[in-house]
Design a protein around this motif. Structure first.
Motif, PDB file in Angstrom:
ATOM      1  N   LEU A 193      29.953 -45.390 -12.682  1.00  0.00           N
ATOM      2  CA  LEU A 193      30.068 -46.812 -12.403  1.00  0.00           C
ATOM      3  C   LEU A 193      31.383 -47.313 -12.993  1.00  0.00           C
ATOM      4  O   LEU A 193      32.023 -46.620 -13.776  1.00  0.00           O
ATOM      5  N   PRO A 194      31.823 -48.501 -12.624  1.00  0.00           N
ATOM      6  CA  PRO A 194      33.051 -49.021 -13.223  1.00  0.00           C
ATOM      7  C   PRO A 194      32.983 -49.088 -14.745  1.00  0.00           C
ATOM      8  O   PRO A 194      33.989 -48.939 -15.414  1.00  0.00           O
ATOM      9  N   GLN A 195      31.778 -49.299 -15.299  1.00  0.00           N
ATOM     10  CA  GLN A 195      31.616 -49.435 -16.744  1.00  0.00           C
ATOM     11  C   GLN A 195      31.691 -48.052 -17.408  1.00  0.00           C
ATOM     12  O   GLN A 195      30.876 -47.177 -17.117  1.00  0.00           O
ATOM     13  N   ILE A 196      32.664 -47.835 -18.301  1.00  0.00           N
ATOM     14  CA  ILE A 196      32.782 -46.527 -18.945  1.00  0.00           C
ATOM     15  C   ILE A 196      31.850 -46.395 -20.142  1.00  0.00           C
ATOM     16  O   ILE A 196      31.629 -45.298 -20.630  1.00  0.00           O
ATOM     17  N   VAL A 197      31.312 -47.502 -20.645  1.00  0.00           N
ATOM     18  CA  VAL A 197      30.393 -47.456 -21.782  1.00  0.00           C
ATOM     19  C   VAL A 197      28.972 -47.425 -21.246  1.00  0.00           C
ATOM     20  O   VAL A 197      28.505 -48.380 -20.623  1.00  0.00           O
ATOM     21  N   ASP A 198      28.282 -46.328 -21.468  1.00  0.00           N
ATOM     22  CA  ASP A 198      26.929 -46.130 -20.936  1.00  0.00           C
ATOM     23  C   ASP A 198      25.907 -46.502 -22.002  1.00  0.00           C
ATOM     24  O   ASP A 198      25.597 -45.717 -22.893  1.00  0.00           O
ATOM     25  N   SER A 203      22.971 -42.579 -28.240  1.00  0.00           N
ATOM     26  CA  SER A 203      24.102 -42.290 -29.124  1.00  0.00           C
ATOM     27  C   SER A 203      25.257 -43.252 -28.881  1.00  0.00           C
ATOM     28  O   SER A 203      25.944 -43.674 -29.824  1.00  0.00           O
ATOM     29  N   THR A 204      25.490 -43.611 -27.624  1.00  0.00           N
ATOM     30  CA  THR A 204      26.569 -44.538 -27.297  1.00  0.00           C
ATOM     31  C   THR A 204      26.235 -45.953 -27.750  1.00  0.00           C
ATOM     32  O   THR A 204      27.079 -46.646 -28.339  1.00  0.00           O
ATOM     33  N   LEU A 205      25.009 -46.387 -27.483  1.00  0.00           N
ATOM     34  CA  LEU A 205      24.598 -47.717 -27.930  1.00  0.00           C
ATOM     35  C   LEU A 205      24.668 -47.814 -29.452  1.00  0.00           C
ATOM     36  O   LEU A 205      25.134 -48.814 -30.006  1.00  0.00           O
ATOM     37  N   GLY A 206      24.236 -46.772 -30.149  1.00  0.00           N
ATOM     38  CA  GLY A 206      24.305 -46.764 -31.602  1.00  0.00           C
ATOM     39  C   GLY A 206      25.740 -46.838 -32.109  1.00  0.00           C
ATOM     40  O   GLY A 206      26.014 -47.465 -33.134  1.00  0.00           O
ATOM     41  N   THR A 207      26.674 -46.206 -31.388  1.00  0.00           N
ATOM     42  CA  THR A 207      28.080 -46.268 -31.773  1.00  0.00           C
ATOM     43  C   THR A 207      28.615 -47.687 -31.657  1.00  0.00           C
ATOM     44  O   THR A 207      29.361 -48.158 -32.530  1.00  0.00           O
ATOM     45  N   LEU A 208      28.251 -48.396 -30.601  1.00  0.00           N
ATOM     46  CA  LEU A 208      28.676 -49.794 -30.475  1.00  0.00           C
ATOM     47  C   LEU A 208      28.130 -50.623 -31.637  1.00  0.00           C
ATOM     48  O   LEU A 208      28.856 -51.436 -32.224  1.00  0.00           O
ATOM     49  N   LEU A 209      26.879 -50.427 -31.957  1.00  0.00           N
ATOM     50  CA  LEU A 209      26.263 -51.199 -33.038  1.00  0.00           C
ATOM     51  C   LEU A 209      26.964 -50.940 -34.367  1.00  0.00           C
ATOM     52  O   LEU A 209      27.156 -51.855 -35.172  1.00  0.00           O
ATOM     53  N   SER A 210      27.357 -49.690 -34.598  1.00  0.00           N
ATOM     54  CA  SER A 210      28.001 -49.348 -35.871  1.00  0.00           C
ATOM     55  C   SER A 210      29.442 -49.835 -35.941  1.00  0.00           C
ATOM     56  O   SER A 210      30.037 -49.833 -37.024  1.00  0.00           O
ATOM     57  N   SER A 237      29.508 -40.165 -26.206  1.00  0.00           N
ATOM     58  CA  SER A 237      28.964 -40.353 -24.857  1.00  0.00           C
ATOM     59  C   SER A 237      29.026 -39.098 -23.996  1.00  0.00           C
ATOM     60  O   SER A 237      30.112 -38.682 -23.583  1.00  0.00           O
ATOM     61  N   PRO A 238      27.887 -38.484 -23.663  1.00  0.00           N
ATOM     62  CA  PRO A 238      27.890 -37.333 -22.756  1.00  0.00           C
ATOM     63  C   PRO A 238      28.448 -37.672 -21.379  1.00  0.00           C
ATOM     64  O   PRO A 238      29.157 -36.865 -20.774  1.00  0.00           O
ATOM     65  N   SER A 239      28.137 -38.855 -20.855  1.00  0.00           N
ATOM     66  CA  SER A 239      28.604 -39.219 -19.514  1.00  0.00           C
ATOM     67  C   SER A 239      30.118 -39.388 -19.488  1.00  0.00           C
ATOM     68  O   SER A 239      30.779 -39.021 -18.506  1.00  0.00           O
ATOM     69  N   LEU A 240      30.708 -39.927 -20.550  1.00  0.00           N
ATOM     70  CA  LEU A 240      32.159 -40.063 -20.588  1.00  0.00           C
ATOM     71  C   LEU A 240      32.824 -38.696 -20.680  1.00  0.00           C
ATOM     72  O   LEU A 240      33.877 -38.465 -20.070  1.00  0.00           O
ATOM     73  N   ARG A 241      32.231 -37.773 -21.402  1.00  0.00           N
ATOM     74  CA  ARG A 241      32.785 -36.408 -21.460  1.00  0.00           C
ATOM     75  C   ARG A 241      32.755 -35.756 -20.082  1.00  0.00           C
ATOM     76  O   ARG A 241      33.639 -34.964 -19.747  1.00  0.00           O
ATOM     77  N   ASP A 242      31.755 -36.080 -19.273  1.00  0.00           N
ATOM     78  CA  ASP A 242      31.703 -35.553 -17.915  1.00  0.00           C
ATOM     79  C   ASP A 242      32.788 -36.164 -17.036  1.00  0.00           C
ATOM     80  O   ASP A 242      33.308 -35.505 -16.119  1.00  0.00           O
ATOM     81  N   ARG A 243      33.128 -37.419 -17.287  1.00  0.00           N
ATOM     82  CA  ARG A 243      34.067 -38.122 -16.417  1.00  0.00           C
ATOM     83  C   ARG A 243      35.517 -37.804 -16.737  1.00  0.00           C
ATOM     84  O   ARG A 243      36.385 -38.008 -15.892  1.00  0.00           O
ATOM     85  N   LEU A 244      35.799 -37.335 -17.930  1.00  0.00           N
ATOM     86  CA  LEU A 244      37.170 -36.997 -18.294  1.00  0.00           C
ATOM     87  C   LEU A 244      37.383 -35.493 -18.239  1.00  0.00           C
ATOM     88  O   LEU A 244      36.470 -34.708 -18.487  1.00  0.00           O
ATOM     89  N   ALA A 245      38.601 -35.094 -17.923  1.00  0.00           N
ATOM     90  CA  ALA A 245      38.906 -33.668 -17.810  1.00  0.00           C
ATOM     91  C   ALA A 245      38.849 -32.973 -19.160  1.00  0.00           C
ATOM     92  O   ALA A 245      38.642 -31.767 -19.239  1.00  0.00           O
TER      93      ALA A 245
END
Length: 332
Positions: A193-198, A203-210, A237-245
């Motif tokens: 999706l356009p949003q890179i933060v999943d 784990s990703t939500l917890g990173t934002l909170l921290s 973020s596992p999904s971001l690792r998938d989206r980047l080379a």
């Protein structure tokens, strides 16, 4: 007379005892019988009144109010998210993303759809979106991708994805409207999706909170604001690792991703806004700015996604070679 007073005191004491036990259970204190899974008091309590069943004159007595209990504190946003995970449960999402260069919008992406969870997280997505670009740029990109840009529908599951819309009909035999991709290596980009933060990843939500620097209570819930680097987001973020080379390096790794997060009263995410700058070759003054705003509604809705009918689907492995993924915002 004393005998009757004593008997009355015994009955009244017995009538309020269950209330005290209820209050103890609500506060999280387990009795011996509770721990054993059996109803009633703990073994060995009130033995002096064991077998007392003859007095029934105060059966309807309600003069003692129940002990008041304070409302439970809301769970953390990560716990609230995990509690949503279950089969055929999900929500609706909508995205608006824009890429600016020199203050002018280059790319605008709209996307909306539904998300279905399973016991571990996202099971599937069904989204429809379109991409618009400025004059001249759209033609150049269409020539480079070999496809027209427009509204595209993507249904994605863990090991399969289905695409339909402008740009894909050139790969489809007559009578087919869906292109099917099988295998995780082929579908990494299709669910992007356009949003890179999943925020569906704990784990990703917890990173934002921290990394929250500003926190404000609102009538509707809580507002959070902060910044996280692309390197940190990549690790979480596992999904971001998938989206980047690969992992971001150099100045790309230090790109700050600013975020604003709105939580509802149950600590579920209802809105996420992110922004980041992407350096371009040619000097520090050349860059793009990306802004994405995502809304999350209908948490806990009944959602059951299904692939398109087989008779309408063509296997990408049989109809062509490399299939270009739907256009998404540039990242990293």
């Amino acid at each position: 007379m004393r005998r009757w007073v004593t008997l009355l005191a015994v009955v009244l004491a017995g009538s309020v005892l269950p209330v005290a036990e209820t209050a103890g259970a609500a506060a999280g204190t387990a009795t011996g019988a509770d721990a054993a899974g059996a109803p009633g008091r703990a073994a060995g309590t009130d033995t002096a009144f064991t077998g007392f069943t003859g007095f029934t004159g105060f059966t309807g007595f309600t003069g003692f109010p129940a002990t008041a209990t304070s409302p439970a504190a809301p769970v953390s946003p990560v716990t609230a998210l995990r509690r949503q995970f279950g089969e055929h449960v999900g929500l609706r999402i909508s995205d608006l993303g824009r890429v600016y260069r020199a203050g002018r919008p280059m790319v605008t992406v709209w996307r909306r759809g539904r998300v279905e969870f399973d016991a571990t997280g996202v099971y599937g997505t069904d989204t429809t979106g379109r991409t618009e670009m400025g004059r001249g740029v759209v033609k150049e990109l269409e020539n480079r991708l070999g496809q027209r840009l427009g509204s595209t529908r993507v249904i994605c599951f863990p090991n399969e994805a289905y695409l339909s819309g402008p740009g894909y009909e050139t790969w489809l035999p007559e009578g087919k409207t869906w292109l099917g991709l099988i295998g995780p290596a082929n579908i990494k980009q299709t669910a992007a999706l356009p949003q890179i933060v999943d925020i569906f990843e704990p784990s990703t939500l917890g990173t934002l909170l921290s990394h929250t620097a500003v926190r404000r209570k609102l009538r509707s819930g809580t507002y959070l604001q902060g910044t996280v680097t692309l390197r940190t987001l990549y690790r979480a973020s596992p999904s971001l690792r998938d989206r980047l080379a690969g992992p971001p390096k150099g100045r790309n790794a230090a790109i700050p991703v600013g975020f604003r997060l709105w939580l509802d009263r149950s600590n579920l995410v209802r809105r996420l806004s992110t922004t980041w700058r992407q350096p371009l070759p040619g000097g520090p003054q050349k860059y793009t700015t990306t802004l994405v705003d995502t809304r999350y509604t209908g948490w806990g809705s009944s959602v059951t996604l299904a692939p398109p009918p087989p008779e309408d689907t063509a296997d990408a492995g049989r109809v062509g070679a490399d299939i270009p993924p739907p256009a998404v915002l540039p990242i990293g």
